[in-house]
Enzyme design. Structure first.
Site, short mmCIF file in Angstrom:
data_model
loop_
_atom_site.label_atom_id
_atom_site.label_comp_id
_atom_site.label_asym_id
_atom_site.label_seq_id
_atom_site.Cartn_x
_atom_site.Cartn_y
_atom_site.Cartn_z
N VAL A 12 0.82 -1.20 -0.13
CA VAL A 12 0.13 0.06 -0.07
C VAL A 12 0.89 1.27 -0.12
O VAL A 12 0.72 2.07 -0.91
CB VAL A 12 -0.97 -0.11 1.11
CG1 VAL A 12 -1.66 1.47 1.35
CG2 VAL A 12 -1.83 -1.27 1.08
N ASP A 52 10.17 3.36 6.48
CA ASP A 52 9.98 2.04 6.87
C ASP A 52 10.94 1.42 7.86
O ASP A 52 12.21 1.85 7.85
CB ASP A 52 9.90 0.98 5.69
CG ASP A 52 9.04 -0.25 5.91
OD1 ASP A 52 8.11 -0.49 5.51
OD2 ASP A 52 9.88 -1.18 6.84
N THR A 99 -6.33 -0.67 7.76
CA THR A 99 -7.42 -1.35 8.05
C THR A 99 -7.64 -1.25 9.56
O THR A 99 -6.92 -2.11 10.24
CB THR A 99 -7.97 -2.63 7.47
OG1 THR A 99 -7.71 -2.39 5.87
CG2 THR A 99 -9.02 -3.17 7.75
N CYS A 107 -6.16 -8.89 3.43
CA CYS A 107 -7.12 -7.95 3.60
C CYS A 107 -8.68 -9.07 3.75
O CYS A 107 -9.29 -8.99 4.78
CB CYS A 107 -7.51 -7.05 2.24
SG CYS A 107 -6.47 -5.63 2.15
N ARG A 151 1.48 -13.13 2.70
CA ARG A 151 0.81 -12.89 3.99
C ARG A 151 -0.36 -13.64 4.06
O ARG A 151 -1.11 -13.53 3.23
CB ARG A 151 0.83 -11.40 4.21
CG ARG A 151 2.31 -10.63 4.52
CD ARG A 151 1.92 -9.30 4.68
NE ARG A 151 1.47 -8.40 3.41
CZ ARG A 151 0.76 -7.69 3.22
NH1 ARG A 151 0.85 -6.53 4.56
NH2 ARG A 151 0.44 -6.77 2.09
#
Length: 462
Positions: free
Chosen positions: A22, A40, A125, A265, A336
């Protein structure tokens, strides 16, 4: 001067916290119209970006090399920024409860480097309420500033679909929200700099947070319905793909297919919604049921692989099964929360020796995360069964004739024929004739079922 105007005139900078699937596309897109710092905590990842290597495979190496964004692991670099976008992952714990540690850590990092007049936008999220009830207090504590007075906060849920080259960041409508009308307008205008499809101004941060979790919960429920149909049709001896093709001729039939539901997600977000609902005293029924079906699909697939191997008179313990693909979805290097590992674990419990190949993923990451050693396609030989778990384009280039070389005791120059017919034929002296059906599992239906059966495969798909 509005923050948007200062960013547009390059008098102020944007920071993107978290440079994954993202954050990296965001940083690169913003860097085309503004000064950007990409942060990061992974030094190894930053080094690769600086070398022009896109570890996400979302934007490509050349674009990374050409980007003017500053990639860094030094959090002090974001002190010069006033518009912060938090795009870190929000996974789940072993007990399926939300793991907010990445977003909490990112909030502390931003808070330590926050200055007056800044805006912090969360893209991670979360369940409704996290931004205002959990993140803002951390920002205030770390910075010593007051939200609504010294800095503003907003929420804009990410909608990037990893591996999707059609629905990209720029052409997906962006939901934006803010702590107040002024923040909302600044946030909307900043995103409008890069989002060609435009933005939707949500009436509150909680509305934007809720919109994100229900988007993926809706897909999860629809896929769960398809998976349940597949289980029932399998018992009926009906091909699910054929049924869906027939039903799909109706104009308002929803185009969903059965499959493994993993990733960061769809396989995760519903649990955030369920968690918050149960905190408020409501026990989810539809969403939780859908989750259970999808979470059990790996085991279901493995059981059917074993059943077909038994039908083919295979010795299960000590047998060799080759699995093509371990990413959570096709044409994507992201592993993931992949559910292919559920198939592997279940087969291992039966005493099966599983060999996995996936040229798109990082071998070291797979080993570190799951303890699975990946193989090269040349190492796949003498297999008792072949499983196509992820339909990468590179696998689609294979033909049913190509696949036969991976099996045990099969002459690769011989075209399989129906075993009943083969039993009536005299075996040619020039080649070995195998009438044992090779077991082929094709989860997403890459190959033609009828052709596979004509060639003698014991074929199965969801």
């Amino acid at each position: 001067m509005k923050l948007y105007d200062a960013i547009k005139s390059r008098k102020e900078k944007i920071s993107v916290i978290g440079l994954g699937y993202v954050g990296m596309p965001l940083a690169v897109a913003f860097a085309k119209v503004a000064d950007v710092v990409g942060f990061d905590i992974s030094i190894e990842k930053i080094k690769k970006y600086r070398d022009g290597i896109d570890v996400t495979n979302e934007v490509g190496n050349e674009i990374i090399k050409q980007s003017t964004a500053l990639f860094t692991w030094d959090e002090k670099q974001i002190r010069d920024c006033k518009f912060h976008v938090v795009a870190v992952p929000t996974p789940i714990n072993q007990d399926k409860t939300p793991d907010l540690s990445p977003v909490l850590g990112a909030s502390r990092t931003v808070g330590r480097n926050l200055v007056k007049g800044s805006i912090v936008v969360y893209e991670s999220t979360v369940y409704p309420g996290v931004t205002e009830e959990v993140c803002i207090p951390i920002l205030e504590e770390e910075s010593g500033l007051k939200c609504g007075v010294d800095f503003k906060v907003g929420y804009s849920p990410e909608r990037i679909n990893p591996g999707d080259k059609i629905h990209r960041l720029e052409n997906i409508i962006k939901i934006v929200s803010g702590i107040d009308a002024e923040a909302l307008e600044d946030i909307a205008r900043v995103y409008e700099m890069i989002i060609e499809a435009g933005v939707h101004r949500a009436e509150s941060i909680k509305v934007a947070e809720a919109a994100k979790v229900i988007e993926n919960s809706q897909r999860d429920i629809n896929i769960a319905f398809m998976n349940e149909l597949s289980i029932v049709f399998n018992k009926m001896g009906i091909d699910t793909k054929a049924v869906l093709e027939a039903a799909g001729t109706k104009w308002n039939f929803l185009n969903f297919t059965p499959g493994l539901v993993g990733g960061h997600c769809i396989g995760v977000d519903p649990y955030y919604f369920i968690y918050r609902a149960e905190e408020l005293g409501y026990h989810s029924q539809i969403i939780l049921s859908g989750r259970k079906i999808n979470d059990d699909m790996g085991k279901y697939v493995a059981e059917n692989i074993i059943k077909n191997m038994i039908k083919a008179d295979k010795q299960i313990k000590g047998s060799k099964v080759g699995i093509f693909g371990i990413a959570f979805k096709e044409n994507c290097p992201d592993v993931r929360n992949t559910k292919v590992t559920d198939i592997i674990d279940e087969l291992n419990d039966y005493g099966v020796d599983v060999m996995v190949i996936d040229p798109l993923v990082d071998q070291e990451e797979v080993f570190n995360e799951y303890g699975i050693k990946l193989h090269n396609v040349e190492e796949l030989k003498d297999l008792d069964a072949v499983v196509f778990a992820v339909p990468h384009d590179c696998f689609r280039e294979m033909t049913l004739e190509d696949i036969r070389k991976f099996y045990k005791d099969v002459d690769s120059s011989f075209n399989y024929i129906n075993s009943e017919v083969a039993a009536t034929l005299e075996e040619p002296k020039s080649m070995k004739l195998s009438i044992e059906k090779p077991v082929l599992t094709d989860l997403k239906g890459m190959f033609d079922r009828k052709r596979a059966e004509e060639l003698g495969y014991l074929y199965w798909r969801l």
